[in-house]
Design a protein around this motif. Structure first.
Motif, short mmCIF file in Angstrom:
data_model
loop_
_atom_site.label_atom_id
_atom_site.label_comp_id
_atom_site.label_asym_id
_atom_site.label_seq_id
_atom_site.Cartn_x
_atom_site.Cartn_y
_atom_site.Cartn_z
N ILE A 23 60.56 -49.09 98.04
CA ILE A 23 61.03 -48.54 96.35
C ILE A 23 59.66 -47.74 96.66
N ILE A 24 59.73 -46.38 95.29
CA ILE A 24 58.34 -46.04 95.29
C ILE A 24 58.91 -45.50 93.58
N THR A 25 60.11 -45.70 93.02
CA THR A 25 60.20 -45.74 91.65
C THR A 25 61.88 -45.76 91.67
N TYR A 26 61.60 -46.57 90.33
CA TYR A 26 63.35 -46.54 89.37
C TYR A 26 63.74 -46.39 88.33
N PHE A 27 64.87 -45.24 87.89
CA PHE A 27 65.14 -45.12 86.67
C PHE A 27 66.23 -45.33 86.11
N ARG B 80 54.50 -41.06 96.52
CA ARG B 80 54.80 -42.41 96.94
C ARG B 80 53.06 -42.97 95.96
N GLN C 221 53.01 -41.52 93.34
CA GLN C 221 53.27 -42.23 92.05
C GLN C 221 52.05 -40.85 90.61
#
Lengths: 436, 541, 123
Positions: free
Chosen positions: B362-366, B495, B497
């Motif tokens: 995982i590199i981000t979540y929203f 990656r 961010q």
């Protein structure tokens, strides 16, 4: 198409040292750097403490880098700045790289390749911090860029998560610039940074260090307004009921560095899951003949001196590798047999209490009488002993009063005297609780 | 009632799906304070006294698509968005899937528009120069006994409901084509026309094309109140930037659609917000999946009406892997904060799709907040008590697929009412920012020769050049924020961010727009990144 | 008096014990243990008598591409003067292209040390 013996990717301390050493071995060298200036991350590391091992002096990052840049320029090594490697492919003459710059696209054919691509920082999402998405969450390196290169203040009142050295250095730096650092929170029961940095960066400025604590949530719709901190147990699990809201305008993260090896992976270089860098032999050649690795891309070092050292090793042997094919321009490199790097490899297995060990394998065709190795312990140990075993027999041991994971240990070993054959089982381990 | 889930249960139980009689929730929720709508801090008289033919409330996919279609006519079109950029609500925080409608039955507006929308997606994305890939979708089943019923359902969907590309794939074929899929899968329903698009990319493209064709679009502009006459017609609309006097109002306000309806004294439905969290993984994970896939269990998706939980895995249009979304009811319409449980729910389920896929990548979540009605269908119709308002409400999944289609119908409704002339200058084609890394080396070299900034890479993870960032800043309606640039040309989406590139992106924005570095914000006008110069600056007076 | 001091001279970070003794004539002497080298002993005694620190910071410039330039003090300064020296550093604006080791502030606050430039990046 430009041709060279050695192509170095990355103009930080590892790449500079590698280019200089390859050039001194007589190879034709091109160094590619994506930024406008050489020096890599050292450009923004304006604090002192660099070069103690190498020069016996406490230099700042720019001063350390500029010594190498001076030598690099004196040797008239070709540097391509503001240039980005968009692709590299292996071919029968070595490697072909496509470079992008203001001038357009340029293709370079090289016999050997040095990956000195450094590392990147873990981000808030990689340590699963939840909540809103406000401005004011920075990795320590980004905060350092803003403060030291752009002269801009990223926070007035912040919490730092992680006691890695960059976080500690930034705690002091921001304090000097007038910001208030409310505390450094570390999920582990022991600090991640060097002891001297805990003292000179935190305690000197009355900044508290909270061990076995972490940040779980951030608040704020526009700019960050607060963070939630919690205590954790010995398994680093959150202890519910210990949540506390700390009002601040920024969360600065120093939660680990990840070697950058995307180019290596694209070229099918084998990666050591422990170091997250390429698996290398004593020449720092990776599993793909002709590709070398050094610096923080190889494994994250605590001291730049070791980064330069690995750069020099990689540079020297990348040059040797390339120079074997001096008159072989029109022949197929991969068809050569008996070349350097073509020998028998024996892996060094890691046993108890060792986090990682570099290099990961020995090439029995090479001179193993004076091999520099680096290792880190898995935990904080008092009175322990490093042991190297060959087929179960201890061939080397060394006592350590302290071993701490943040502090990398370096040794020079004479593997040639250990009676190693291609069938040998080599094991490195740390025995703890050794009486003094 | 003090439990929001009880209120949702009561309303859902009386709601008839697909019905035109809607549940209006007037049960007082006493469990917590329902947060008021966030209002932009901007306050001026820019819009005061304007008399647009059509006023569109909401700059999501619905509002922007409608605005663009209306510019085909000689109409003055005004769109208001209260956030600092377009698609900051559900339109920007969904999975970007272009659906086929396999889970929908004939008769609903959702089903009608998803079929139409899916068909026209190639044309729309071509006109708007937005990347779109039909990568197909597998809904896999692990229970063999479901084979016959699902085959029957598939036939029904294909020949009765019109989901023309529905096929059943046997285990052997499924695993041969997708070697990373779970060996527990017994068979799957496959639809080749399912696709992926960048949801905010498409919304922004619609907005830009609308602006290029003469629509006026205003960010940071919220509707605060309305006045109506004795016939129920809206006579004026008050905003934080002055009062406007539109002929027709289109309510495309997403989660706030029922609040806007209330302002027009025409609230005949309620929105009950539903959160959904998606995770984005590193491109490295894309080796595990090149399609859209999920595992389905009985009683969840196929036979129970309503929404599914747990989502799926997909290769996004930008070649990341996306996992999600989940579905959780909330009374907070703007609560896009994330939590650990949502991510765990999704990954626990998705282990059954591709076992090798891991949350470690995982590199981000929203989180996005969807805007369903209790009837779970779209509402696209003229007001019941307010004759000059069109409701475009209850737009939730598959709203992104459906919007291009229902925008045409809303266009027709407006045209019938106002009888405008055709806009002879309408240009359906938008030219997006060129993507240099996707060009072959020769073309790329040629572009760099024309503009050397295309050769300076700023974002190393996504390989975005300075030239592309400047191009994005020069597009219509691009706010001078780090996030606006990130959403348009992707620096910071990779990656790291934005760890390496955000200082550089801010410098470019400052330089291009003549701003001080500390005036470049993250997302909103209040999202301060920097407090000014360290020396003689913020803290040294 | 007994005090534990962590040496910050090098990354080794020795943990030292310092014992302060007064002899019959009132003369004070120190016993340092736990130090790996001589520098540690000096550091430990200094810590008890007059602790010294270095400062690394930046100075503002007039150059657009290099808004700030790294600098440091040429030798350690008393620990309690850190923020006073920072205030002096913050007053400076570099208007000419200076080089590494060039003096930015001579004899800052009369402490006998200079603030020097640590980079050639303006050149």
């Amino acid at each position: 198409m430009v041709k060279t013996d050695v192509l170095v990717i990355g103009g930080g301390p590892a790449g500079l040292a590698a280019a200089i050493s390859a050039k001194k071995e007589g190879a034709d060298v091109i160094l590619v750097e994506r930024e406008a200036r050489l020096g890599g991350i050292l450009k923004q590391c304006i604090h002192d403490g660099f070069g103690l091992v190498r020069y016996g002096e406490k230099l700042s990052g720019p001063e350390y880098a500029e010594r190498f840049i001076g030598e690099f320029l004196e040797l008239k090594i070709k540097a391509k700045l503001l240039t980005f490697v968009t692709s590299i492919e292996k071919n029968d003459k070595g490697f072909k790289a496509a470079l992008v710059s203001k001038e357009g696209i340029e293709e370079v054919q090289t016999k050997s390749l040095i990956l000195a691509t450094g590392c990147r920082e873990r981000t808030s999402k990689q340590v699963f911090i939840h909540g809103t998405r406000p401005a004011g969450i920075f990795t320590a390196g980004t905060a350092q860029h803003f403060t030291n290169l752009l002269g801009q203040l990223p926070t007035k009142r912040c919490v730092i998560l992680g006691s890695g050295d960059i976080g500690l250095i930034m705690a002091r730096r921001l304090t000097l610039e007038g910001a208030k650092v409310l505390g450094v929170y570390e999920v582990k029961p022991t600090p991640s940074g060097l002891t001297r940095n805990i003292h000179q960066c935190l305690y000197d400025f009355d900044i508290p260090l909270y061990l076995s604590h972490t940040v779980t949530r951030v608040f704020g719709d526009d700019r960050l307004t607060a963070v939630e901190v919690v205590k954790v147990d010995e398994k680093m699990q959150v202890i519910s009921g210990t949540e506390e809201i700390v009002e601040c305008d920024a969360l600065i993260l120093s939660v680990g560095l990840i070697p950058e090896n995307e180019i290596a992976e694209d070229l099918d270089v084998e990666i050591d899951p422990k170091t997250k860098g390429p698996k290398c032999d004593t020449h720092l050649m990776t599993s793909v003949p002709g590709i070398f690795s050094c610096g923080n891309a190889l494994h994250v070092s605590d001291l730049v001196d070791y980064v330069s050292e690995s750069g020099e090793t990689a540079g020297k042997y990348a040059a040797h590798f390339a120079l074997q094919f001096q008159d072989a321009d029109n022949k197929n490199i991969s068809s050569y047999t008996g070349v350097l790097g073509d020998g028998k490899l024996v892996d060094i297995e890691i046993g108890d209490n060792i986090l990682y060990f570099v290099p990961q394998s020995l090439n029995l065709e090479t001179d193993l009488s004076s091999v520099i190795v680096y290792f880190r312990s898995k935990d904080v140990f008092d009175n322990s002993k490093l042991k190297i075993k060959v087929d179960g027999k201890v061939v080397f041991e060394k006592k350590y009063a302290f071993l701490r994971p943040p502090e990398m240990e370096k040794l020079k070993l004479d593997f040639a005297s250990f009676g190693i054959t291609d069938k040998s089982l080599i094991l490195a381990e740390v025995e703890v609780g050794v009486s003094e | 009632m003090d439990s929001w889930s009880d209120i949702v249960d009561v309303c859902s139980s009386v709601a008839i799906h697909g019905s035109h009689i809607h549940v209006v929730n007037d049960i007082k929720f006493t469990g917590d304070k329902i947060p008021p709508m966030r209002i932009p801090s901007l306050s001026d008289e820019t819009l005061s006294g304007k008399t647009p033919d059509v006023l569109i409330i909401g700059g999501g996919i619905s509002g922007c698509a409608i605005a663009r279609e209306l510019t085909k006519w000689n109409l003055s079109v005004m769109l208001l968005e209260k956030e600092a950029d377009f698609a900051l609500g559900a339109s920007g925080s969904n999975d970007g899937e272009v659906h086929v409608g396999f889970d929908l039955s004939k008769g609903s507006l959702k089903q009608k528009y998803v079929l139409l929308g899916n068909k026209i997606f190639d044309q729309i994305t071509d006109e708007l120069d937005v990347p779109f890939k039909r990568i197909g979708q597998y809904a896999a089943f692990t229970q063999s006994w479901l084979f016959i019923p699902i085959c029957l359902l598939a036939l029904w969907r294909r020949f009765y409901d019109g989901v023309w590309d529905t096929r059943i794939v046997t285990r052997k074929k499924l695993l041969k084509k997708n070697s990373t899929f779970s060996k527990k899968m017994k068979f799957a329903v496959y639809n080749s026309s399912a696709g992926v698009v960048c949801p905010y990319g498409l919304t922004i493209a619609y907005a830009e094309n609308a602006a290029e064709n003469g629509a006026e679009l205003y960010l940071n502009t919220a509707v605060l109140d309305m006045e109506t006459d004795k016939d129920g017609n809206i006579t004026s609309v008050t905003t934080n930037r002055g009062k406007v006097y539109p002929k027709v109002v289109i309510n495309a306000a997403g989660v706030f659609a029922d609040d806007v309806a209330e302002m027009a004294k025409d609230r005949f439905y309620s929105i009950y917000p539903r959160r959904g969290t998606n995770s984005i993984q590193d491109k490295k994970a894309a080796k595990n999946i090149d399609t859209i896939a999920s595992v389905q269990y009985i009683n969840k998706a196929m036979f129970k009406k309503g929404h599914t939980k747990g989502g799926g895995l997909m290769r996004t249009v930008h070649d990341n892997v996306l996992a999600g979304p989940d579905a959780v009811e909330t009374y907070k319409k703007e609560d896009t904060s994330t939590n650990a449980e949502s991510i765990k729910t999704v990954y626990d389920k998705q282990k059954g799709t591709v076992p090798a896929n891991s949350e470690r990548d995982i590199i981000t979540y929203f989180t996005g907040v969807r805007a369903p009605t209790f009837e779970e269908d779209f509402i696209i119709e003229w007001g019941r008590k307010c004759p000059n308002m069109i409701h475009c409400s209850g737009i939730q999944s598959p709203g992104l697929t459906a919007a291009p289609a229902f925008a045409f119908d809303i266009e027709k409704m407006v045209v019938e009412k106002l009888n405008p002339e055709k806009n002879k200058n309408f240009n359906p084609r938008r030219q997006g920012v060129p993507s240099l890394k996707n060009m072959d080396l020769e073309k790329r070299a040629e572009m760099i020769k024309k503009n050397p900034d295309y050769g300076i890479i700023i974002c190393r993870c996504e390989e975005i050049s300075k030239g592309e960032i400047i191009d994005a800043l020069n597009r219509p309606l691009c706010p001078p924020t780090v996030d606006a640039i990130k959403r348009r040309v992707r620096p910071g989406m990779g990656r790291c961010q934005g760890g390496f590139c955000s200082p550089l992106v801010m410098q470019i924005i400052a330089e291009e727009r003549g701003l001080k570095l500390s005036d470049v914000k993250k997302a909103s006008t209040e999202a301060v990144v920097l407090y000014g110069e360290t020396k003689g600056g913020a803290l040294h007076g | 008096m007994n005090k534990e001091i962590v040496c910050i001279t090098c990354p080794r970070g020795c943990i030292m014990k310092v014992t302060q003794e007064k002899d019959d004539l009132g003369k004070i002497s120190f016993q340092v243990t736990g130090n790996f080298c001589k520098k540690g002993e000096t550091f430990a005694i200094n810590e008890l008598t007059s602790p010294m620190r270095t400062i690394c910071s930046t100075v503002k410039t007039d150059f657009k591409d290099v808004p700030v330039l790294p600098c440091r003090v040429s030798a350690d300064i008393p620990k309690d003067k850190i923020f006073d020296v920072m205030a002096e550093i913050n007053k400076v604006v570099i208007t000419e292209k200076i080089k590494r080791n060039d003096i930015i502030i001579k004899n800052v606050l009369g402490l006998g040390v200079d603030v020097i430039c640590t980079s050639d990046m303006l050149n």
